[in-house]
Structures are given as C-alpha cells and as structure tokens.
Design a protein around this motif. Structure first.
Motif, PDB file in Angstrom:
ATOM      1  N   GLN A  58       2.897  -9.005 -14.629  1.00 26.90           N
ATOM      2  CA  GLN A  58       1.884  -9.279 -15.662  1.00 26.90           C
ATOM      3  C   GLN A  58       1.420 -10.728 -15.491  1.00 26.90           C
ATOM      4  OE1 GLN A  58       1.933  -5.559 -17.136  1.00 26.90           O
ATOM      5  NE2 GLN A  58       0.748  -7.052 -18.271  1.00 26.90           N
ATOM      6  N   THR A  60       0.317 -14.189 -14.540  1.00 27.04           N
ATOM      7  CA  THR A  60       0.373 -14.929 -13.278  1.00 27.04           C
ATOM      8  C   THR A  60       1.119 -14.142 -12.202  1.00 27.04           C
ATOM      9  OG1 THR A  60       0.078 -17.110 -14.220  1.00 27.04           O
ATOM     10  CG2 THR A  60       1.464 -16.978 -12.278  1.00 27.04           C
ATOM     11  N   THR A 110      10.464  -9.827 -18.619  1.00 22.27           N
ATOM     12  CA  THR A 110       9.205  -9.309 -19.162  1.00 22.27           C
ATOM     13  C   THR A 110       9.303  -7.794 -19.389  1.00 22.27           C
ATOM     14  OG1 THR A 110       7.959 -11.076 -18.128  1.00 22.27           O
ATOM     15  CG2 THR A 110       6.722  -9.080 -18.662  1.00 22.27           C
ATOM     16  N   ALA A 157       2.656 -22.323 -19.248  1.00 21.12           N
ATOM     17  CA  ALA A 157       1.737 -21.976 -18.161  1.00 21.12           C
ATOM     18  C   ALA A 157       2.508 -22.028 -16.839  1.00 21.12           C
ATOM     19  CB  ALA A 157       0.580 -22.969 -18.128  1.00 21.12           C
ATOM     20  N   LEU A 241      -7.130 -17.957 -15.666  1.00 22.37           N
ATOM     21  CA  LEU A 241      -6.041 -17.721 -16.635  1.00 22.37           C
ATOM     22  C   LEU A 241      -5.433 -19.051 -17.086  1.00 22.37           C
ATOM     23  CD1 LEU A 241      -4.034 -15.946 -18.227  1.00 22.37           C
ATOM     24  CD2 LEU A 241      -2.672 -15.741 -16.147  1.00 22.37           C
ATOM     25  N   VAL A 362       7.517 -12.715 -22.436  1.00 22.78           N
ATOM     26  CA  VAL A 362       7.013 -11.702 -23.363  1.00 22.78           C
ATOM     27  C   VAL A 362       7.955 -10.493 -23.274  1.00 22.78           C
ATOM     28  CG1 VAL A 362       5.004 -10.299 -23.996  1.00 22.78           C
ATOM     29  CG2 VAL A 362       4.673 -12.553 -22.970  1.00 22.78           C
TER      30      VAL A 362
END
Ligand code: M6R
Length: 365
Positions: A58, A60, A110, A157, A241, A362
């Motif tokens: 997902q 990057t 993730t 990031a 992004l 996430v």
C-alpha cells in the motif's frame, strides 16, 4: 537522536547514502559479479522457474512494487504485476502453479498487506517478503524474505524505506535474472552502478538548499502534477504522494503521456508540473510532454541528468542527478522529490514528522 536535523524526515533523507550502503552490504560480490541473498539461497530453483510474480503493498510500498514489476520483467523476464493489497485480497485472485507473491512493507504490520499475503498463501502461492521490521507479522508469515536493513523509520512519510525496497527489488531481479537469461557481464555492470548510488545520493542531497529556494517560488500553488515515463513513472506517483501527505498540497502523479488524455485540462498559468526527465530511451518523448505543458503556461520543475544542457531550454528549474542505467534511475530520481516535499511542508508550517490524520502504520483494513 535527531543530531543536527530539525526533523526525522530530513535526517532520514540525508542519511540515505549510509542507509543504502547498509542495505547493500554483503549482498554484492563485485569481483564475481554476483548477488548474494542468503534468504533466497534455498529457493533459487523455485524462483528461477516462477511463472508469475505478484507484488503487493500500500502507499509508498505499492510504488516500490510498481518499480519491482518493471525490474522483474526487464531484468528477469518474468511476468510481474503489482496490485494494491486491499484490492488483490477481495477480487477472488487467481493463483496458478508457480505463482510467487512479494508483499512489500516497511512496518510488516499493514493490515491490507497482511491479509493479501494470507489470501495468496491459502491459494497456494509461495511468499517472498520484502520487509524492514525484523520479526514483524508479515516477515514471520512469509516462506522466505529479504530484509531492507535500513533501520527504524520514524518519519510518517516513508523515504529511506522506499529506497531500501527499490534496492532490494533490484537485487532480487538481478539474482533471479542471472539464473534465467541475464548475462554475467550485465549483472556485473548493474552491480557496479548500484554500488556507486550511495555516493550519487550524496551529491543530490547537497542540493537541498537550492531545492528549498525553488519550492519557495511556487509554494503558493495548491495543485501540482508529477509526470514520468518508464521506470520514472512510479517515481512520479511517489513524489506526488510525498507532497500530499506532509504539505497537504493537492498533487497527482501519472505516466507523462496520460496527461494528454484529460489532466492537461488542469494546466493553467503558473501551475507547477514536476517532470522526471532523465536521459534514457524515452527522453525525447518526455521533452515533447514538457513542451505541451509549457505552451499552456505550466511552470516546469525538471529532474534531469547531470550535464543535460538541452533541458534548460524547456524547464524553469532543473535538479540534476548523476547518470545511471535506466533500471536504477528511481534510486536517484526520487531523492529531489523527497526534499521537495519536505521543504514544501516546512515552508507551509506543518508538522513534517506527524502529518494530520495519518499514522506510521495502518493496522486496520
Ligand atoms: O509499513 P508499510 O510499508 O506497509 O506502510 C505502507 C503505507 O502505509 C506507507 O508506505 C504510507 O503510504 C507512507 N506514509 C507513505 O509515505
């Protein structure tokens, strides 16, 4: 821990030469032109006979996967496709004999990526992890893997993890490619070039202040485009992004040619359009795309190859990167885009390491 840096993101960007060296350490045998990946040694035959490779992740990690798709097809001649883990999981995926899934994840936790991995394995795929966090769930649930070894990433990031993911996917592609059709001399040539990338990154990070000065001139603009072709198309996605998630500026990335099929309507006087326009097989095509944007008033920020004097005729601002073989270009072209996003966020006064609404990993689908 931050040392001289005001933010973890900047620290992680600036330390990438050293990080990449650690990632590559012990994995390149330049004398014999060989890639050494201990985690794959027992599975060499299975990898060399793979019929199809599915890369998944997902954000990057997905962008790194898209570069992996290009690398595996170009260097190893294995049909490869990247899919968002969240989409792959629920589309009733077809797994044939000889299918390999490569889940890519910095955190290894993730949720979307983990459930895609489980689904693929339940259907019989062999799983090869490209993960940073040692002992994480995804790392534990794969059949084999190659760790990134880029150290913990603190900034939300992702920067150094992306670099590590692309480097590892390059190594895997060369490793498998050599066992298929890739000549020893070609592998040796790529490895030599790969070995020099940390030094190249150093020359790019030195341009940080200049990149900030350029960003300052366009920082009032709320819509940006990022365009690239071939190996640099995923880099355009990644640049957009990065800008979105920390500066909250709206940005879209896409293949440069796709612009003509609709998004060109967005271009107005002064709109910043970032082109990844390094030397390579599609250079002339990218120049035509730049001209199309320029004639409609867009402001061109170009990432170009060192010594390309031609591009200054078309671009308002040029960020130079050293010349490397095309399949390795993402490892250098992404660096100015990371710095660009960083400076844009700082100039807009945002908390770079903790962007709003985002968590580092996430863990819900
Ligand atoms: O830990 P992972 O690599 O699995 O995370 C995947 C994405 O959530 C992550 O790359 C995200 O897109 C980053 N914040 C991007 O900078």
């Amino acid at each position: 821990e931050l040392g001289p840096y005001p933010h973890y993101m900047l620290k992680e960007i600036m330390e990438q030469p050293e990080t990449l060296r650690t990632c590559l350490r012990g994995r390149i045998d330049r004398r014999d032109g060989r890639v050494i990946l201990g985690g794959l040694a027992q599975h060499t035959r299975l990898l060399a006979r793979a019929q199809r490779i599915i890369l998944t992740g997902q954000g990057t990690a997905f962008h790194a996967g898209l570069i992996g798709e290009y690398l595996l097809e170009d260097l190893a001649k294995i049909p490869a496709r990247v899919q968002y883990a969240s989409e792959f999981r629920y589309r009733n995926p077809i797994i044939e004999d000889g299918s390999i899934i490569i889940p890519i994840s910095q955190s290894g936790e993730t949720a979307d990526t983990l459930s895609a991995l489980r689904e693929a394995r339940d259907r019989g795929a062999f799983a090869l992890g490209v993960v940073n966090t040692v002992g994480s769930t995804i790392a534990r649930e794969t059949d084999a893997g190659v760790y990134l070894h880029v150290g913990p990433e603190i900034g939300v990031a992702s920067t150094k993890a992306f670099l590590g993911q692309v480097a590892v996917l390059t190594l895997i592609s060369l490793y498998v490619g050599r066992r298929r059709f890739l000549a020893e001399a070609d592998v040796a040539r790529y490895l030599e070039a790969l070995d020099q990338i940390p030094d190249h990154i150093n020359t790019i990070t030195q341009q940080s202040d200049r990149i900030r000065d350029v960003v300052e001139q366009v920082i009032d603009r709320d819509n940006w485009l990022f365009l690239g072709r071939g190996f640099n198309y995923p880099v355009a996605l990644e640049g957009a992004l990065k800008l979105k998630e920390i500066s909250y500026i709206h940005a879209e990335g896409m293949p440069a040619a796709e612009m003509k099929h609709g998004p060109i309507a967005l271009i107005d006087q002064g709109m910043p359009v970032v082109f990844v326009a390094t030397r390579g097989s599609q250079y002339e095509k990218v120049i035509s795309n730049i001209e199309e944007v320029r004639s409609r008033g867009g402001r061109i920020l170009a990432v170009a190859s060192e010594g390309d004097t031609n591009i200054a005729r078309y671009a308002d601002f040029v960020f130079e990167v050293p010349d490397v073989p095309e399949p390795l270009q993402p490892l250098v072209t992404v660096i100015p885009l990371q710095l660009l996003a960083y400076h844009a966020a700082v100039l807009r006064g945002h908390d770079v390491d903790k962007p709003r609404n985002l968590a580092k990993s996430v863990t819900v689908e």
